[in-house]
Design a protein around this motif. Structure first.
Motif, PDB file in Angstrom:
ATOM      1  N   LEU A  61      87.398  67.398  88.093  1.00  0.00           N
ATOM      2  CA  LEU A  61      86.174  67.740  87.370  1.00  0.00           C
ATOM      3  C   LEU A  61      85.039  66.766  87.635  1.00  0.00           C
ATOM      4  CD1 LEU A  61      87.758  68.717  83.918  1.00  0.00           C
ATOM      5  CD2 LEU A  61      87.046  70.240  85.771  1.00  0.00           C
ATOM      6  N   VAL A  62      85.290  65.680  88.397  1.00  0.00           N
ATOM      7  CA  VAL A  62      84.220  64.720  88.690  1.00  0.00           C
ATOM      8  C   VAL A  62      83.789  64.782  90.137  1.00  0.00           C
ATOM      9  CG1 VAL A  62      84.980  63.175  86.859  1.00  0.00           C
ATOM     10  CG2 VAL A  62      85.860  62.857  89.186  1.00  0.00           C
ATOM     11  N   GLN A  63      84.245  65.816  90.862  1.00  0.00           N
ATOM     12  CA  GLN A  63      83.872  65.924  92.269  1.00  0.00           C
ATOM     13  C   GLN A  63      82.391  66.272  92.425  1.00  0.00           C
ATOM     14  OE1 GLN A  63      85.983  65.208  94.881  1.00  0.00           O
ATOM     15  NE2 GLN A  63      87.399  64.562  93.216  1.00  0.00           N
ATOM     16  N   ASP A  64      81.776  66.798  91.342  1.00  0.00           N
ATOM     17  CA  ASP A  64      80.373  67.239  91.430  1.00  0.00           C
ATOM     18  C   ASP A  64      79.401  66.168  90.954  1.00  0.00           C
ATOM     19  OD1 ASP A  64      81.235  69.684  92.363  1.00  0.00           O
ATOM     20  OD2 ASP A  64      81.373  70.569  90.359  1.00  0.00           O
ATOM     21  N   ASN A  97      87.696  64.040  97.034  1.00  0.00           N
ATOM     22  CA  ASN A  97      88.767  64.741  97.739  1.00  0.00           C
ATOM     23  C   ASN A  97      88.564  64.726  99.249  1.00  0.00           C
ATOM     24  OD1 ASN A  97      90.002  65.357  95.326  1.00  0.00           O
ATOM     25  ND2 ASN A  97      88.991  67.358  95.123  1.00  0.00           N
ATOM     26  N   THR A  98      87.329  64.782  99.670  1.00  0.00           N
ATOM     27  CA  THR A  98      87.064  64.905 101.112  1.00  0.00           C
ATOM     28  C   THR A  98      87.157  63.567 101.842  1.00  0.00           C
ATOM     29  OG1 THR A  98      84.701  64.687 100.645  1.00  0.00           O
ATOM     30  CG2 THR A  98      85.625  66.940 100.791  1.00  0.00           C
ATOM     31  N   THR A  99      86.631  62.533 101.225  1.00  0.00           N
ATOM     32  CA  THR A  99      86.562  61.247 101.923  1.00  0.00           C
ATOM     33  C   THR A  99      87.571  60.227 101.386  1.00  0.00           C
ATOM     34  OG1 THR A  99      84.855  60.422 100.415  1.00  0.00           O
ATOM     35  CG2 THR A  99      84.130  61.597 102.419  1.00  0.00           C
ATOM     36  N   GLY A 100      88.068  60.396 100.163  1.00  0.00           N
ATOM     37  CA  GLY A 100      89.008  59.453  99.579  1.00  0.00           C
ATOM     38  C   GLY A 100      88.349  58.230  98.986  1.00  0.00           C
ATOM     39  N   GLU A 101      87.006  58.189  98.975  1.00  0.00           N
ATOM     40  CA  GLU A 101      86.328  57.034  98.407  1.00  0.00           C
ATOM     41  C   GLU A 101      86.367  57.105  96.888  1.00  0.00           C
ATOM     42  OE1 GLU A 101      82.155  56.832  98.922  1.00  0.00           O
ATOM     43  OE2 GLU A 101      81.925  59.032  98.970  1.00  0.00           O
ATOM     44  N   ARG A 129      75.146  61.018  87.884  1.00  0.00           N
ATOM     45  CA  ARG A 129      75.312  61.779  86.652  1.00  0.00           C
ATOM     46  C   ARG A 129      76.388  62.850  86.842  1.00  0.00           C
ATOM     47  NH1 ARG A 129      71.178  61.227  82.919  1.00  0.00           N
ATOM     48  NH2 ARG A 129      69.389  59.988  83.645  1.00  0.00           N
ATOM     49  N   LEU A 130      77.084  63.149  85.714  1.00  0.00           N
ATOM     50  CA  LEU A 130      78.103  64.200  85.723  1.00  0.00           C
ATOM     51  C   LEU A 130      77.454  65.486  85.239  1.00  0.00           C
ATOM     52  CD1 LEU A 130      81.167  64.648  86.247  1.00  0.00           C
ATOM     53  CD2 LEU A 130      81.504  64.312  83.776  1.00  0.00           C
ATOM     54  N   PRO A 131      77.589  66.555  86.010  1.00  0.00           N
ATOM     55  CA  PRO A 131      76.963  67.828  85.597  1.00  0.00           C
ATOM     56  C   PRO A 131      77.448  68.271  84.218  1.00  0.00           C
ATOM     57  CG  PRO A 131      77.691  67.936  87.871  1.00  0.00           C
ATOM     58  CD  PRO A 131      78.231  66.666  87.305  1.00  0.00           C
ATOM     59  N   ALA A 132      76.606  69.068  83.538  1.00  0.00           N
ATOM     60  CA  ALA A 132      76.919  69.551  82.184  1.00  0.00           C
ATOM     61  C   ALA A 132      78.147  70.435  82.194  1.00  0.00           C
ATOM     62  CB  ALA A 132      75.717  70.294  81.602  1.00  0.00           C
ATOM     63  N   GLU A 133      78.322  71.237  83.261  1.00  0.00           N
ATOM     64  CA  GLU A 133      79.491  72.119  83.319  1.00  0.00           C
ATOM     65  C   GLU A 133      80.779  71.286  83.336  1.00  0.00           C
ATOM     66  OE1 GLU A 133      76.987  72.190  85.331  1.00  0.00           O
ATOM     67  OE2 GLU A 133      75.940  74.070  84.808  1.00  0.00           O
ATOM     68  N   SER A 134      80.766  70.174  84.106  1.00  0.00           N
ATOM     69  CA  SER A 134      81.958  69.325  84.164  1.00  0.00           C
ATOM     70  C   SER A 134      82.227  68.663  82.815  1.00  0.00           C
ATOM     71  CB  SER A 134      81.784  68.243  85.234  1.00  0.00           C
ATOM     72  OG  SER A 134      81.635  68.813  86.504  1.00  0.00           O
TER      73      SER A 134
END
Length: 478
Positions: free
Chosen positions: A66-69, A169-173, A75-80
């Protein structure tokens, strides 16, 4: 210093087993306390490690997607945020174990919290967030001291705080840090029970070890005490036996000295009896024979009378020599030096020769019997020197050699060898008399024939009684 002396005196007043019990109790209690504390810490670390792994797995499975966006502004999107609120809604089963969830930017800014919402956007300095941002999973038990955990502190619950990195998920950072507070009330109760049981086992083990060791040491201590008492009793018995033996030895020494004195007195009486009895009778006989001869007898009577007179004169001479040797000299009030000097002077007067006398250290007082023995040895040795060396180079040296009186009588000729004294010669009898006297007193005698003459070397031990009377320190027997 005084306190140390009191402690030392207190410990020295205890027996061996009590001292061991006190020392072992301190050592074992300290050792078991360290061991118990270490075990409890290991248990707590193990529980935190398990809880940290579980919390990191929860964050990875439910929060990380849920924090990928997260936007470029952090900032964390409102949907997340709504999805996370729905996950952590009060009616959800997960809330039974998860109290709250926070999401941090790597710089320490809160970008999400389920409650209170006023923490969102605030920045805190947190070493745990920095460590988690570096890729480390951190689990802490009841470590809520910072301002950002004020809400959880108000709840009054035991909690486990877990920090874990959240990766892209994509970069692992690492794009954020997740933090959860787990309800640890049941775990806290289990830990307290485990700690109590650990301490019970440690204390019981310590008590058993201390009891077993104390019983072993007490048994050894009692054995040592019995052996010590037996040794002390034997030592006392040996001291009493030594004292008794010493007393008996002194009595035997006194009896031997008394016997020597009695023998000398008896010999003196015999000499006086010979002088006053047979010698007087023979002298009267000589007088009457002289008168008979002067009365004008016949030739035959004169011849018999002359023969009888010659024989009687010889007997008188022999008896006088014998009685003179038996009569005790008047040395009762003289010291050792004076007795030796008297023997030398009488020899000089009788023989017309010279005797050189030298003295070393000598005791002032010895027993009468030993003094007479010394006188006789000097007298007889000088007589032999006169007979065999003509009195040439006669010298006497007396000194104290330890607990012995040493006599050295020498001449410039003397008894060169044993074969020079024919059988039946008086010198042989004289030497045997000297040896007999020396052996009576437990001494030693050495007769040496040297190029310059003959040396008679005698050592006579001073008895312990005489040493005590003379003020000398008694020398123990070997």
């Amino acid at each position: 210093m005084e306190e140390h002396e009191r402690e030392k005196g207190w410990l020295s007043g205890l027996n061996l087993s009590s001292q061991f019990l006190a020392a072992a109790a301190v050592v074992l209690c300290l050792s078991m306390a360290v061991l118990g504390t270490w075990i409890n810490r290991q248990i707590t670390r193990s529980v935190l490690a398990v809880s940290g792994s579980a919390g990191a797995a929860f964050l990875e499975a439910f929060v990380e997607p849920l924090v990928q966006d997260i936007g470029p502004d952090g900032r964390l999107p409102a949907e997340s945020q709504k999805a996370l609120d729905a996950l952590l809604f009060d009616d959800q089963p997960i809330r039974r174990s998860i109290i709250s969830v926070k999401i941090w930017r790597v710089d320490g800014t809160v970008i999400y919290v389920n409650e209170p919402k006023d923490l969102i956007g605030r920045k805190f300095v947190s070493a745990d967030v920095a460590r988690a941002a570096g890729g480390e999973v951190i689990a802490e038990f009841d470590d809520m001291t910072s301002g950002e955990s004020a809400h959880e502190q108000k709840l009054g619950l035991s909690t486990i705080e877990v920090y874990a990195p959240l990766h892209r998920n994509t970069t692992g950072e690492v794009i954020a840090v997740g933090e959860i507070y787990e309800n640890a009330e049941i775990l806290d109760a289990q830990l307290e029970l485990g700690v109590m049981r650990t301490w019970i086992v440690v204390c019981f083990t310590t008590l058993v070890m201390l009891t077993v060791l104390y019983l072993i040491v007490r048994r050894g201590s009692r054995l040592i005490s019995r052996q010590r008492a037996e040794l002390q009793a034997r030592f006392r018995d040996s001291q009493q036996l030594a004292a008794t033996n010493e007393e008996l030895r002194l009595k035997a020494e006194r009896a031997r000295l008394d016997a020597n004195a009695a023998n000398e007195e008896l010999i003196g009486r015999i000499g006086l009896d010979l002088h006053d009895g047979p010698i007087q009778i023979l002298s009267l006989l000589m007088l009457r024979l002289g008168r008979l001869r002067s009365g004008g007898p016949t030739k035959e009577t004169a011849a018999h009378t002359a023969a009888i007179e010659e024989l009687t004169a010889g007997v008188i001479h022999e008896l006088r020599v014998l009685s003179a040797g038996l009569v005790l000299p008047e040395i009762g009030d003289l010291g050792v030096r004076e007795a030796i000097r008297l023997a030398a002077e009488r020899h000089e007067n009788l023989t017309g020769t010279r005797v050189d006398v030298e003295f070393g250290d000598l005791p002032k007082h010895v027993t009468g019997a030993l003094k007479i023995c010394i006188y006789r040895i000097v007298q007889e040795s000088l007589n032999n020197a006169f007979k065999h060396a003509g009195g040439a180079g006669q010298r006497v040296h007396a000194e104290l050699r330890g607990a012995n009186i040493g006599l050295r009588i020498a001449d410039s000729g003397g008894l060169a060898a044993e074969h020079r004294s024919p059988a039946g010669d008086g010198s042989r009898l004289g030497l045997r008399g000297i040896q007999s006297r020396v052996e009576t007193f437990g001494g030693t005698i050495v007769i040496r024939s040297e190029a310059g003459g003959t040396v008679v070397d005698v050592e006579l031990p001073i008895s312990k009684l005489a040493q005590i009377e003379a003020g000398l320190k008694p020398v123990p027997a070997p």
